[in-house]
Every structure is written in C-alpha cells, then in structure tokens.
Design a protein around this motif. Structure first.
Motif, PDB file in Angstrom:
ATOM      1  N   GLN A 142      22.525  -7.318  -4.851  1.00  0.00           N
ATOM      2  CA  GLN A 142      21.347  -7.460  -4.005  1.00  0.00           C
ATOM      3  C   GLN A 142      20.452  -8.614  -4.455  1.00  0.00           C
ATOM      4  O   GLN A 142      20.039  -9.424  -3.647  1.00  0.00           O
ATOM      5  CB  GLN A 142      20.558  -6.147  -3.976  1.00  0.00           C
ATOM      6  CG  GLN A 142      21.356  -4.970  -3.442  1.00  0.00           C
ATOM      7  CD  GLN A 142      21.866  -5.205  -2.033  1.00  0.00           C
ATOM      8  OE1 GLN A 142      21.241  -5.895  -1.231  1.00  0.00           O
ATOM      9  NE2 GLN A 142      23.033  -4.629  -1.720  1.00  0.00           N
ATOM     10  N   TYR A 143      20.147  -8.690  -5.734  1.00  0.00           N
ATOM     11  CA  TYR A 143      19.361  -9.806  -6.263  1.00  0.00           C
ATOM     12  C   TYR A 143      19.419  -9.768  -7.786  1.00  0.00           C
ATOM     13  O   TYR A 143      19.718  -8.728  -8.385  1.00  0.00           O
ATOM     14  CB  TYR A 143      17.903  -9.763  -5.780  1.00  0.00           C
ATOM     15  CG  TYR A 143      17.115  -8.550  -6.217  1.00  0.00           C
ATOM     16  CD1 TYR A 143      16.414  -8.535  -7.421  1.00  0.00           C
ATOM     17  CD2 TYR A 143      17.046  -7.417  -5.407  1.00  0.00           C
ATOM     18  CE1 TYR A 143      15.683  -7.424  -7.815  1.00  0.00           C
ATOM     19  CE2 TYR A 143      16.320  -6.306  -5.783  1.00  0.00           C
ATOM     20  CZ  TYR A 143      15.632  -6.321  -6.986  1.00  0.00           C
ATOM     21  OH  TYR A 143      14.915  -5.211  -7.377  1.00  0.00           O
ATOM     22  N   LEU A 144      19.122 -10.913  -8.401  1.00  0.00           N
ATOM     23  CA  LEU A 144      19.033 -11.014  -9.855  1.00  0.00           C
ATOM     24  C   LEU A 144      17.567 -10.972 -10.274  1.00  0.00           C
ATOM     25  O   LEU A 144      16.679 -11.355  -9.514  1.00  0.00           O
ATOM     26  CB  LEU A 144      19.672 -12.308 -10.356  1.00  0.00           C
ATOM     27  CG  LEU A 144      21.175 -12.489 -10.112  1.00  0.00           C
ATOM     28  CD1 LEU A 144      21.645 -13.806 -10.714  1.00  0.00           C
ATOM     29  CD2 LEU A 144      21.978 -11.329 -10.670  1.00  0.00           C
ATOM     30  N   ALA A 145      17.332 -10.506 -11.494  1.00  0.00           N
ATOM     31  CA  ALA A 145      15.963 -10.400 -11.987  1.00  0.00           C
ATOM     32  C   ALA A 145      15.932 -10.610 -13.498  1.00  0.00           C
ATOM     33  O   ALA A 145      16.878 -10.261 -14.204  1.00  0.00           O
ATOM     34  CB  ALA A 145      15.372  -9.033 -11.639  1.00  0.00           C
ATOM     35  N   HIS A 146      14.843 -11.189 -13.966  1.00  0.00           N
ATOM     36  CA  HIS A 146      14.563 -11.271 -15.392  1.00  0.00           C
ATOM     37  C   HIS A 146      13.985  -9.939 -15.876  1.00  0.00           C
ATOM     38  O   HIS A 146      13.356  -9.193 -15.125  1.00  0.00           O
ATOM     39  CB  HIS A 146      13.510 -12.351 -15.680  1.00  0.00           C
ATOM     40  CG  HIS A 146      13.882 -13.733 -15.290  1.00  0.00           C
ATOM     41  ND1 HIS A 146      14.992 -14.381 -15.773  1.00  0.00           N
ATOM     42  CD2 HIS A 146      13.256 -14.636 -14.471  1.00  0.00           C
ATOM     43  CE1 HIS A 146      15.044 -15.612 -15.277  1.00  0.00           C
ATOM     44  NE2 HIS A 146      14.008 -15.786 -14.481  1.00  0.00           N
ATOM     45  N   GLY A 147      14.160  -9.663 -17.159  1.00  0.00           N
ATOM     46  CA  GLY A 147      13.373  -8.650 -17.834  1.00  0.00           C
ATOM     47  C   GLY A 147      13.673  -7.209 -17.509  1.00  0.00           C
ATOM     48  O   GLY A 147      12.846  -6.332 -17.807  1.00  0.00           O
ATOM     49  N   ASP A 148      14.836  -6.915 -16.937  1.00  0.00           N
ATOM     50  CA  ASP A 148      15.138  -5.531 -16.576  1.00  0.00           C
ATOM     51  C   ASP A 148      15.275  -4.665 -17.828  1.00  0.00           C
ATOM     52  O   ASP A 148      16.042  -4.966 -18.749  1.00  0.00           O
ATOM     53  CB  ASP A 148      16.439  -5.477 -15.767  1.00  0.00           C
ATOM     54  CG  ASP A 148      16.706  -4.090 -15.224  1.00  0.00           C
ATOM     55  OD1 ASP A 148      16.272  -3.816 -14.095  1.00  0.00           O
ATOM     56  OD2 ASP A 148      17.339  -3.289 -15.933  1.00  0.00           O
ATOM     57  N   LEU A 149      14.537  -3.592 -17.869  1.00  0.00           N
ATOM     58  CA  LEU A 149      14.506  -2.731 -19.054  1.00  0.00           C
ATOM     59  C   LEU A 149      15.856  -2.085 -19.329  1.00  0.00           C
ATOM     60  O   LEU A 149      16.269  -1.929 -20.485  1.00  0.00           O
ATOM     61  CB  LEU A 149      13.434  -1.665 -18.858  1.00  0.00           C
ATOM     62  CG  LEU A 149      13.019  -0.839 -20.076  1.00  0.00           C
ATOM     63  CD1 LEU A 149      12.488  -1.730 -21.184  1.00  0.00           C
ATOM     64  CD2 LEU A 149      11.958   0.186 -19.672  1.00  0.00           C
ATOM     65  N   TRP A 150      16.588  -1.726 -18.276  1.00  0.00           N
ATOM     66  CA  TRP A 150      17.882  -1.061 -18.470  1.00  0.00           C
ATOM     67  C   TRP A 150      18.957  -2.057 -18.872  1.00  0.00           C
ATOM     68  O   TRP A 150      19.894  -1.696 -19.588  1.00  0.00           O
ATOM     69  CB  TRP A 150      18.257  -0.265 -17.227  1.00  0.00           C
ATOM     70  CG  TRP A 150      17.243   0.806 -16.987  1.00  0.00           C
ATOM     71  CD1 TRP A 150      16.302   0.852 -16.000  1.00  0.00           C
ATOM     72  CD2 TRP A 150      17.016   1.969 -17.802  1.00  0.00           C
ATOM     73  NE1 TRP A 150      15.518   1.969 -16.145  1.00  0.00           N
ATOM     74  CE2 TRP A 150      15.929   2.668 -17.233  1.00  0.00           C
ATOM     75  CE3 TRP A 150      17.624   2.474 -18.944  1.00  0.00           C
ATOM     76  CZ2 TRP A 150      15.452   3.854 -17.785  1.00  0.00           C
ATOM     77  CZ3 TRP A 150      17.157   3.664 -19.492  1.00  0.00           C
ATOM     78  CH2 TRP A 150      16.087   4.334 -18.911  1.00  0.00           C
ATOM     79  N   ASP A 151      18.833  -3.318 -18.465  1.00  0.00           N
ATOM     80  CA  ASP A 151      19.716  -4.361 -19.012  1.00  0.00           C
ATOM     81  C   ASP A 151      19.543  -4.452 -20.518  1.00  0.00           C
ATOM     82  O   ASP A 151      20.514  -4.542 -21.279  1.00  0.00           O
ATOM     83  CB  ASP A 151      19.386  -5.719 -18.387  1.00  0.00           C
ATOM     84  CG  ASP A 151      20.016  -5.920 -17.014  1.00  0.00           C
ATOM     85  OD1 ASP A 151      20.598  -4.960 -16.468  1.00  0.00           O
ATOM     86  OD2 ASP A 151      19.912  -7.042 -16.491  1.00  0.00           O
ATOM     87  N   TRP A 152      18.294  -4.460 -20.945  1.00  0.00           N
ATOM     88  CA  TRP A 152      17.975  -4.568 -22.374  1.00  0.00           C
ATOM     89  C   TRP A 152      18.559  -3.391 -23.152  1.00  0.00           C
ATOM     90  O   TRP A 152      19.201  -3.564 -24.198  1.00  0.00           O
ATOM     91  CB  TRP A 152      16.464  -4.642 -22.540  1.00  0.00           C
ATOM     92  CG  TRP A 152      15.923  -4.526 -23.919  1.00  0.00           C
ATOM     93  CD1 TRP A 152      15.233  -3.474 -24.430  1.00  0.00           C
ATOM     94  CD2 TRP A 152      16.014  -5.491 -24.972  1.00  0.00           C
ATOM     95  NE1 TRP A 152      14.877  -3.719 -25.738  1.00  0.00           N
ATOM     96  CE2 TRP A 152      15.345  -4.952 -26.092  1.00  0.00           C
ATOM     97  CE3 TRP A 152      16.584  -6.742 -25.080  1.00  0.00           C
ATOM     98  CZ2 TRP A 152      15.244  -5.631 -27.300  1.00  0.00           C
ATOM     99  CZ3 TRP A 152      16.485  -7.427 -26.286  1.00  0.00           C
ATOM    100  CH2 TRP A 152      15.817  -6.871 -27.371  1.00  0.00           C
TER     101      TRP A 152
END
Length: 362
Positions: free
Chosen positions: A243-253
């Motif tokens: 859907q889209y990319l994002a910086h700073g995603d907490l669950w990615d971290w």
C-alpha cells in the motif's frame, strides 16, 4: 507545536473501561494490571497500562494485543479492550480457555497513547506520531508527509527530532515487547488501527521496504489456517508495503530486533477500513473523529463484535503452534514460494528476503 486537537472528553473512557474490566476479572489465570510508565497531557497524568495473564514461562508462545497508538483512532483501543473483556468474562466458567492459557502468555496494551486520546490528536502530546518514531528509514521514497516527516510537529506524521530517543509511549511498547514477548517459540502481536480503505486489512512488515521478510512461510501458514477456519472472512492479508512505504514504523524496528533472538515473532497490524463507515454515513466526513471511527452505535457494536473471532483465533493458533508452523526446510521453502507468488511476484520473483531495514543515522 502539536496539531490542533478536537474537543477534549470529560474523562478518558478507555482507561475507565480498563479499570472496570480489571475490577471484574475473577482471580486466577495470573491476571495483572500494571503500568509501563506515565505521561502528561493537558495538565493531567495518565498511566501506560499493561495487562498480562496466562503462563509466564518463556518457553510458552504469546500473543500481544495493542491499541490506542493514534489518539484519533479510538476504535483501535476499543477493539483491544473488547478482546480483553471477552477473555476475562470467561475466566470464571470456560475450562477450555484455562487450558489455552496454560499454554499461552497474553499481553494487552490497549491504551498506548492516552495523551493523544485525551487531546483528540493522532500524535502524542509532544506532537510525535508514534508509528513514525522508530529509528528506521525506508529504503525507497515514501509518500510526502504520510511516510513520515521531520519538518514540524505542527504537521501530521511527524517523526520527532533526528537522533532523539523514542517517545516514552514508544519506549514503553518496546520495553513490554522485549520483556514479555520476544524470545518465545512463537509470538504474534496485533496492533489495532483504523483509517485506510474500504476493507479490513491485516498488514505485516515491512513498512520500510518492498522486500519479503524472513518469516514469510510462517505468515503464509497463519493466513491459510485462518482462511480454512473462516472461509468467508473479509480481511485482506498482505505486506504493508503493497500500500505504501513509511519511515519509523515501530513494528519494523521490533521485528528487526527479534531476528537476533530465538523463536518466531509475527507482528501484525489490523487496519480497519474506515472509508466504509464514511460511505454509509457521509456526514462523518465533517468530523475528524468520524473519519477514523464508526459514530453510529449499531455500527460501533458491529465492529467490536466482528474482530473478536480473529483475535480469539490468534490466541488459539499461538497456543497450538506446533500443529501448523512449517517444521522442515522443505515446508518453509514451499510456503515461501507460495507467498512470493501471492504477494510479491513479479517484483521479487527471486524470493530473496530482507533481514533488516535501514536504520536512521541522522
């Protein structure tokens, strides 16, 4: 300055409801209500509540249910609270539930951003979007503003100052996940949000990259398991990057950190399709709250009912993980190939996975 807020509630109903659930919970099953810290908003102090129950043995699987990360999306906190009430109301009579809890750790953080709920803002009281606050940079261009920005806290999707520690609410989530959930044979987390599209979506990492994640076989198996048990469900199960990319995603971290720990960690996001509520009641467009929440009572009740089956399924699936997780390399490779064909082809037909996202070095 933080984004201007909507009218403040006289009290914080979500915290009141949590206290009522805790007061009514019968003894047993290890039920505990604790606080992961406090934050201040509008001259008031609010706890960051954490509920735990079930078996604390780190050899047992776990499920974590989170809500209220964005203060405008009250329905996310309410879905998490409805799931908690669904569990605690059965503790006094449901022998089958006690059998599940002997094999499972449950963790609830239903009110992650009480300051945002109090102020009526997406962001926390410092004007920071908690889902853009982790030190993770997307590997490709993100949508302007929506993907995270450092221009100003007066604009939405603010990441916070470059190089600053994460916000206390985000730190509390990370500390709870590290302490209670990581390192187990299987952990599934679900973070409840609203505000995207006409369908309810279950997203999994990455938000920062279109590359497949390490645990694609396990995610594909979980989706297939739910589809077999609920063949007429209405969820769209997909990587968020579709859907889209994002910086700073907490669950990615957190997912990246979990890759260095034993066990399998599957962080999921429930993104409820609030555009459907607007389509049925276009007047909701004239209310910021109405863009993200069902405002009519019977629709609110329907939403709270609808997701109980999914959340209950996650608990039972985690408790029985030995029966469905891919157990051999051949099973994992078959699951990976099927997942690549479904979610990533032809963009990543080679099937390679990305182990860690880019981290911010600003």
């Amino acid at each position: 300055m933080p984004v201007a807020h909507a009218a403040r509630p006289a009290a914080l109903p979500e915290l009141d409801e949590l206290e009522a659930i805790a007061a009514a919970a019968p003894a047993g099953a290890g039920f505990r209500l604790d606080s992961a810290g406090e934050i201040e908003a509008g001259g008031r102090r609010f706890p960051l509540p954490v509920v735990t129950l079930g078996n604390p043995d780190p050899k047992m699987p776990a499920v974590g249910i989170f809500g209220g990360v964005h203060g405008l999306e009250r329905i996310g906190a309410q879905v998490a609270l409805a799931s908690l009430r669904h569990v605690t109301s059965r503790l006094g009579w449901d022998a089958a539930l006690h059998c599940v809890l002997e094999r499972l750790r449950l963790v609830f953080m239903p009110v992650v951003n009480p300051g945002g709920l109090w102020l009526g803002t997406r962001a926390n009281p410092a004007g920071v979007d908690l889902m853009r606050n982790a030190p993770v940079d997307a590997v490709a261009r993100v949508p302007f503003l929506v993907g995270g920005q450092r221009i100003s806290a007066g604009l939405p999707w603010y990441r916070g100052p470059a190089g600053a520690p994460m916000q206390p609410e985000a730190e509390a989530v990370c500390a709870t996940v590290e302490r209670e959930l990581l390192g187990r044979p299987l952990t599934i987390s679900i973070d409840c949000h609203s505000g995207f599209g006409l369908a309810d979506r279950i997203w999994f990492p990455w938000a920062c990259s279109p590359a497949p994640v390490e645990h694609l076989p396990e995610l594909h198996a979980l989706d297939a398991l739910f589809g077999a048990a609920h063949p007429h469900h209405r969820y769209v199960f997909e990587p968020q990057s579709r859907q889209y990319l994002a910086h700073g995603d907490l669950w990615d971290w957190l997912y990246a950190r979990a890759l260095d720990r034993p066990g399998v960690f599957l962080p999921l996001t429930l993104e409820m399709g609030s555009w459907l509520w607007i389509r049925k009641n276009p007047r909701q467009l004239f209310s910021r709250r109405g863009i993200f929440n069902p405002l009519i009572d019977h629709r609110q009740a329907r939403v709270l009912r609808r997701h109980l089956a999914w959340l209950d399924f996650l608990m039972r699936a985690a408790a029985s993980h030995e029966r469905w997780l891919p157990a051999t390399e051949a099973e994992r490779e078959a699951g990976r190939a099927a997942a690549i064909a479904r979610w990533y082809a032809p963009a990543r037909a080679d099937g390679r996975t990305a182990r860690t996202p880019a981290r911010s070095h600003e």
